[in-house]
Structure formats: C-alpha cells, structure tokens
Design a protein around this motif. Structure first.
Motif, PDB file in Angstrom:
ATOM      1  N   UNK A 174      52.144  27.747 -61.949  1.00  0.00           N
ATOM      2  CA  UNK A 174      51.627  26.763 -62.894  1.00  0.00           C
ATOM      3  C   UNK A 174      50.500  25.975 -62.250  1.00  0.00           C
ATOM      4  N   UNK A 175      49.929  25.013 -62.998  1.00  0.00           N
ATOM      5  CA  UNK A 175      48.763  24.299 -62.477  1.00  0.00           C
ATOM      6  C   UNK A 175      49.066  23.476 -61.227  1.00  0.00           C
ATOM      7  N   UNK A 176      50.194  22.755 -61.248  1.00  0.00           N
ATOM      8  CA  UNK A 176      50.549  21.936 -60.090  1.00  0.00           C
ATOM      9  C   UNK A 176      50.833  22.806 -58.874  1.00  0.00           C
ATOM     10  N   UNK A 177      51.616  23.858 -59.096  1.00  0.00           N
ATOM     11  CA  UNK A 177      51.958  24.800 -58.023  1.00  0.00           C
ATOM     12  C   UNK A 177      50.685  25.366 -57.413  1.00  0.00           C
ATOM     13  N   UNK A 178      49.749  25.727 -58.297  1.00  0.00           N
ATOM     14  CA  UNK A 178      48.488  26.276 -57.823  1.00  0.00           C
ATOM     15  C   UNK A 178      47.760  25.273 -56.940  1.00  0.00           C
ATOM     16  N   UNK A 179      47.744  24.009 -57.396  1.00  0.00           N
ATOM     17  CA  UNK A 179      47.035  22.998 -56.619  1.00  0.00           C
ATOM     18  C   UNK A 179      47.667  22.836 -55.229  1.00  0.00           C
ATOM     19  N   UNK A 180      48.992  22.739 -55.198  1.00  0.00           N
ATOM     20  CA  UNK A 180      49.628  22.444 -53.921  1.00  0.00           C
ATOM     21  C   UNK A 180      49.743  23.644 -52.987  1.00  0.00           C
ATOM     22  N   UNK A 181      49.840  24.866 -53.555  1.00  0.00           N
ATOM     23  CA  UNK A 181      50.003  26.005 -52.648  1.00  0.00           C
ATOM     24  C   UNK A 181      48.688  26.694 -52.303  1.00  0.00           C
ATOM     25  N   UNK A 182      47.679  26.497 -53.129  1.00  0.00           N
ATOM     26  CA  UNK A 182      46.427  27.212 -52.874  1.00  0.00           C
ATOM     27  C   UNK A 182      45.258  26.252 -52.654  1.00  0.00           C
ATOM     28  N   UNK A 183      44.972  25.419 -53.646  1.00  0.00           N
ATOM     29  CA  UNK A 183      43.782  24.578 -53.561  1.00  0.00           C
ATOM     30  C   UNK A 183      43.864  23.607 -52.386  1.00  0.00           C
ATOM     31  N   UNK A 184      44.935  22.816 -52.351  1.00  0.00           N
ATOM     32  CA  UNK A 184      45.031  21.778 -51.329  1.00  0.00           C
ATOM     33  C   UNK A 184      44.967  22.351 -49.909  1.00  0.00           C
ATOM     34  N   UNK A 185      45.742  23.409 -49.596  1.00  0.00           N
ATOM     35  CA  UNK A 185      45.633  23.955 -48.241  1.00  0.00           C
ATOM     36  C   UNK A 185      44.217  24.397 -47.895  1.00  0.00           C
ATOM     37  N   UNK A 186      43.498  24.925 -48.875  1.00  0.00           N
ATOM     38  CA  UNK A 186      42.158  25.417 -48.572  1.00  0.00           C
ATOM     39  C   UNK A 186      41.174  24.265 -48.357  1.00  0.00           C
ATOM     40  N   UNK A 187      41.331  23.171 -49.126  1.00  0.00           N
ATOM     41  CA  UNK A 187      40.386  22.058 -48.933  1.00  0.00           C
ATOM     42  C   UNK A 187      40.889  21.075 -47.882  1.00  0.00           C
ATOM     43  N   UNK A 188      42.061  21.361 -47.280  1.00  0.00           N
ATOM     44  CA  UNK A 188      42.672  20.433 -46.332  1.00  0.00           C
ATOM     45  C   UNK A 188      41.737  19.946 -45.218  1.00  0.00           C
ATOM     46  N   UNK A 189      40.939  20.827 -44.602  1.00  0.00           N
ATOM     47  CA  UNK A 189      40.044  20.326 -43.559  1.00  0.00           C
ATOM     48  C   UNK A 189      39.156  19.188 -44.059  1.00  0.00           C
TER      49      UNK A 189
END
Ligand SMILES: Nc1ncnc2c1ncn2[C@@H]1O[C@H](COP(=O)(O)OP(=O)(O)O)[C@@H](O)[C@H]1O
Ligand SMILES: [Mg+2]
Lengths: 264, 376
Positions: A174-189
């Motif tokens: 879902x959208x939240x899952x996507x944000x926390x498992x994919x988007x956030x880790x990638x933009x984490x730096x």
C-alpha cells in the motif's frame, strides 16, 4: 627553467593551503591548549592540568545550559526532519499551481537576516501566548531548520526513480508501506544530512535563541556570550574541547558510513 | 482461440493526457496463457496501455476487466497482475533475496516458505547464489532476470512486460527472447509484452497487436501480420515491403488487375471485399516475393533498372529503380539467381503474393492526424 618555475608555483600553492588550514584550526588549537592551562587567565600558558575538566561536573549553570542546548537541538531536529522530509516529498510528488512560489518562499527564511526572523518569532510567540522557554526555543529552532532539511531531501529526490515506488505497489504494498519500505530508505542519506544540518544549526544558534528564550532557559552559546562579559574561564574551554572532539568523532563516523555499497 | 478463456478485456478504452489523445477506442481481448505482444513505434501508446492494465494510469473512458472483474478504479496493489518495468525498477537498497521476496513479504507469507520460493525462483531465472548481491553489482541481463523473478514469484495471472530487453545488447537480447518464451510456455502465465522491435515480436508472440499512433491497426498471429498486413502502416512497419499506390481496374474471379503509377500488375482480390471501380488501394509485395525476368510477363508491365546490390549475411538485396523513381527491393538467398547491376528487367509476382489494402479510411485518418500533429 620552466620546470623550476612550475615547482616554485606548486610550493606556493602548498604553502597557501597550509595557511588556510592554519587559520581554520589555530583558534581551536588555542582553546584546546588553554583548557589544560593552570592559570585562570588566558594570556600565558603556565602549566598543564586536568583540573578544569574535573571541575566541570560542579559547574551547574554551564552544564544546565549545555543540557538545554542538547535537548532543544534534539527535539527541534526531530520536528524539522519529519516536517521537512514530508514537505519535500509532497512537493516533489504532486504538481500543483503556485508550486514555484512555494519553492521561493522556502528560500526566504534562509536568506533573511536572522535578527528579522528572531524578532518575528518573538512577536508571534507573544501574540499566541506560547510559554517563553524551552518550548518557544524548540519551535523557533525547528522553524529555521525546516528549509535546510527540505533542500537536502530535495537534492536526494531529484535523482529518485519513481518507478521503484510503482514496483512496490505492483508487488502488493500500500502507499504507506511503499513509503516506509522503499522511498524512505532510498532518500535516507538526504534525510540524515538534513538532520545533521538542523542539529548543527540549532546547537550553535545565538541570535534567534536570544530573542526566543525565556528566563531560566539559557542555552550554551547564550551562556558563553554572557560569560565573555566577565571573562571566559578555562572550564568553558574544557567543555568546548569536549564538544569539539565529539563533533569530530561523529563527522568521521558519518563519513565512513557513506561508503557502504548501496547506491540509490 | 475462441474456446479459450478471456483474462484481460479492454473495452473501448481511451486515454487523453491534456490535449494529447494517446489511446483511441481500444478493444482488445487477451486470452489465458497466451503471449500477446503490443508492437509499435516509440510514442504510439504501448506503455500507456500497459500502465492502465497495471493500475498506474486511469483510462479516460472505457472499461478494463481482469478475470471478468472491472479494475479501472482499483489500486495497483489490488490487482492480480504484475509488471516488469522498462527500467527494471529494482530496489537499490535491498539485496537480491529481499528484492525477490518483497511481494511475498507484503502478503505476509511465512518465512520458511519465502526462502524456499525465492530459492526456487532464482533457480528458474538462473541466478542461484546471487541472494546477497545488490542490484548495483549486477549486469543488465542479470538485473532483468531479477525483475522477472520478483514479478513471477507472486504467481500473477498476467505478467506485463514493458520493453524488458530494450537495454540489452543484441546477442544477449536474442538469448533472453528464447529464455522468456520458454519460461512463459513452462509456466503457462499470460504475458503481455511491449516492444518496438518487430523481429522480437515475430519471434516470440502468439498474437501481435500492432499499434499506430494510439490506434490498434491489426491484431493477429505473427504469420498473418507478416503475410497479410491490413494497413499500409503494418506492411511498412513489419518486415520489409514494397508498397505501390494503385487503382483496382478489373476483377475476374479473385484475380484483380491493378493499375500502378507506372504500368500494371496482377493481384489477388480479398474474398468478400468489394471494390469501387478504380478504387485507390495499396499493393504490398515482400522483397523475397518479387520475381524478375528479361521477357515480359502476361498481365504485368513494370520495368526497371538494377541500381545496386547489398550483401547481408547470406542474403543479397537488390534495389531496382522503376520509371517513377520508386525503388523496388528484391531479396534472394545467395544460392539463388540474382539480377545483375545495371540490367533492365521486368518485375512480376504471383498474384497471391501481393496484399491489396484499402487505403481510404486509413488515409483520411492519417491525414487528419498529420494535420493535427503538425505533420509528423
Ligand atoms: N503521464 C503522461 N502525461 C502526459 N503525456 C504522457 C504521459 N505518459 C505518456 N504520455 C504521452 O503519451 C504518448 C504515448 O506514450 P507511451 O505510452 O509512453 O508510448 P510508447 O510506450 O509506445 O513509446 C506520448 O506522446 C507521451 O508523450
Ligand atoms: Mg514505452
């Protein structure tokens, strides 16, 4: 002949860069040195002692100010990082009218004189009855830190391939899952650099803190300013030295962390 | 084909981006277990159609059904289809194991089953032992396999593939074409495959949907699409062809006499199709079907001079210039007889090797389109 001139040039530029580093680090070295000075007056180095470090735990007002600085720094960093990251993400994801203006509005707090921002914040706090003290400090620091977080996260999002989010949703997230498992880790730096920046700005802010603090909630920079009126004692140097060493350690650690083989 | 169960039904779908009408009145039924390719030049709307099936774009009008259920309003994660993206879209921060396992984790499958199935899947795409690597440490072909494994592990009813081999070099692409085709046969999953490479489409597909500027021009088996193109665009886009503007002059039985700009020829009138006297048509003949002779042939009058010859592997291609300046291509195996450069020859063909296509509807449409697009 030509060769020699070249050599001379490179010696000059070497000297030049040594001088730059000397000017940068000499004052810090002086502070470091005088934190071990037996004399209370910082004019001559009279002898070596750990005394100031040992006496630090007894200096309540200094430690209290430092505690305030760390507390305000941490909380305002968390607030600024969360808000800044979400703002940057939202602005990159959705296109809407007036987006250009919002981008510009974000730059203004960064470029206007701090004193203007300080006075404005003071006025708002007075009008809205925010208790002056740690709360107002935290709000003020979070406010001026947010644009910096947005900028660093924006930079990271600029190279971000939206199709990985679609891939995640395609695979059932879902959208939240996507944000926390994919988007956030990638933009984490980007998020982490933003947080570092926010924390750094908060910890050594003087001008805005001066306007937005209340009685009894001194921060370390404000305390040091206060002390300069009566003469800085070596215990301030001792604390400064500790801060310096911790900062250097953290910087090295975070630089080492960046070399992990993950690309984004 | 009729008895097979429809799995994706696209009914009268249109897609408009702002002023740009990208998909026109698309009707397309995809059957269970088939390998359907959407073929067309870049920008013709292939990706958009795939994204509407996957749930990343909403149709501006019309219906899309998957397994008989309407899905236009459903989110991508609510649809039983999976996508292999054009750019792979692997998760850069996860190792290969976690990339492939992602779909199962979202479905909360048990840990042991996840590792078993990931292992199975990596074996299937020949990437055993790559679990701990990161996407950045893989070659293009390997990334492609991971993307396929990551989609297939969810056992989708339909797999959507958007130019999956586009970024690979020719040799690897040929290998992967075979592999993908075999994989699809073995698993029996419906593949909807997008490409702009006609050779790839001909080699892999059960059926090909040829797209032209958002219109579906032809939906047929590879043989049919090649042998019997229904529009000039299809004839032009798929394989090489010689296309003549012609008029129907005389039809006896199913043999038609057609008038060309220079000379005349024989062709086969399509059964059940009626032609107006002197109707404008296109006559299309493949280069390997063009015959030549020193003598004149009954029913034909096309004369030309052999301008040049090119050797491509074991095939010799000759270009013949005819009176109006048009180049007619002839191709022959190098063991066959070929015309000599500079020679004057008569061209002809077997009347059933020419495809006659009505031109009007298509012409009008493309005129309108060219006008509105400023002549592309
Ligand atoms: N999100 C979008 N917004 C506006 N126009 C788009 C969008 N996606 C695709 N298009 C346009 O739709 C047309 C078809 O694009 P696409 O489906 O990607 O073609 P293909 O995959 O066949 O190359 C192009 O003209 C493209 O510019
Ligand atoms: Mg595309």
């Amino acid at each position: 002949m030509r060769n020699r001139r070249k050599k001379f040039g490179s010696v000059l530029s070497n000297i030049y860069s040594y001088l730059v580093y000397l000017f940068l680090y000499l004052p810090i070295f002086v502070v470091l040195l005088f934190s071990f000075n037996t004399s209370k007056r910082n004019i001559v180095f009279e002898g070596f002692t750990f005394e100031w470090y040992l006496r630090l735990p007894d200096n309540d007002s200094l430690l209290n100010a430092y505690g305030n600085t760390l507390f305000v720094g941490c909380i305002s960093t968390v607030i600024a990082t969360v808000i800044g990251t979400l703002a940057s993400y939202g602005m990159s994801k959705y296109k809407f009218k007036g987006k250009g203006i919002i981008d510009i509005l974000l730059y203004i707090p960064v470029v206007i004189p701090e004193i203007v921002l300080g006075i404005s914040l003071l006025a708002i706090f007075n009008l809205s009855n925010v208790p002056m003290g740690l709360t107002s400090l935290i709000i003020a620091h979070a406010t001026f830190s947010i644009p910096f977080v947005v900028f660093t996260v924006n930079a990271r999002l600029a190279g971000f391939d939206r199709s990985v989010e679609e891939a995640a949703m395609d695979l059932g997230a879902g959208r939240l899952k996507t944000f926390f498992t994919v988007t956030l880790p990638i933009i984490m730096p980007g998020v982490i650099s933003g947080a570092f920046l926010a924390f750094t700005l908060s910890v050594d802010d003087i001008i805005i803190s001066f306007f937005t603090t209340g009685p009894g909630s001194n921060t370390f920079p404000l305390k040091v300013m206060e002390l300069t009126k009566t003469g800085v004692t070596p215990d301030v140097y001792a604390l400064t030295t500790i801060v310096f060493i911790v900062t250097v350690a953290v910087t090295f650690l975070s630089q080492r962390d960046k070399k992990k083989p993950v690309k984004g | 084909m009729e008895e097979r169960r429809a799995i994706v039904e696209i009914k009268n779908v249109n897609k408009i981006f702002g002023e740009n009408h990208v998909v026109h009145d698309l009707d397309l039924t995809i059957y269970e277990g088939e390998f359907l390719t959407m073929l067309g030049p870049s920008g013709c709307g292939k990706t958009t159609i795939l994204r509407m099936i996957g749930g990343f774009e909403e149709p501006s009008g019309g219906q899309i059904l998957v397994e008989g259920e309407r899905v236009e309003e459903k989110e991508p994660f609510e649809r039983n289809v999976n996508t292999v993206f054009q750019s792979y879209a692997l998760f850069p921060h996860m190792d290969i194991f976690n990339n492939v396992a992602y779909g199962l984790k979202m479905k909360k499958v048990k840990k042991e089953e996840i590792s078993r199935r990931v292992k199975e899947m990596l074996a299937l795409v020949q990437l055993n032992g790559f679990e701990k690597r990161y996407p950045s440490q893989l070659s293009g072909g390997q990334k492609q396999r991971v993307a396929i494994a990551r989609a297939l592990i969810n056992r989708p009813k339909v797999l959507l593939l958007d130019e999956p081999l586009g970024a690979l070099d020719l040799k690897l692409r040929k290998e992967m074409q075979l592999e993908l085709k075999n994989l699809q046969k073995k698993l029996g999953i419906t593949f909807v495959y997008v490409t702009h490479d006609q050779e790839e489409a001909l080699a892999m597909s059960d059926r090909i949907a040829v797209m032209n500027q958002g219109y579906l021009d032809q939906l047929d088996t590879p043989e049919k699409v090649y042998e019997k193109p229904v529009t000039r665009f299809v004839a032009d886009f798929i394989g090489e062809s010689n296309i003549f503007e012609a008029t129907m002059s005389e039809i006896t039985g199913n043999t038609a006499s057609i008038g060309l700009e220079v000379g005349y020829a024989l062709g086969l009138a399509e059964e059940g199709v009626t032609y107006a006297p002197s109707e404008m048509v296109y006559a299309c003949v493949r280069p390997e079907k063009v015959l030549f002779s020193q003598e004149t042939i009954e029913g034909f009058n096309i004369k030309g001079v052999v301008r040049e010859q090119i050797y491509v592997g074991n095939i010799i291609k000759s270009n013949v210039i005819i009176a109006n300046g048009q180049t007619v291509k002839i191709s022959r195996l190098d063991i066959d007889e070929v015309p000599k450069v500079g020679e004057r020859i008569n061209l002809y063909w077997n009347s059933d090797d020419v495809v006659i296509m009505k031109s009007r509807g298509y012409q009008i449409r493309s005129v309108i389109e060219n006008a509105s697009l400023g002549g592309n």
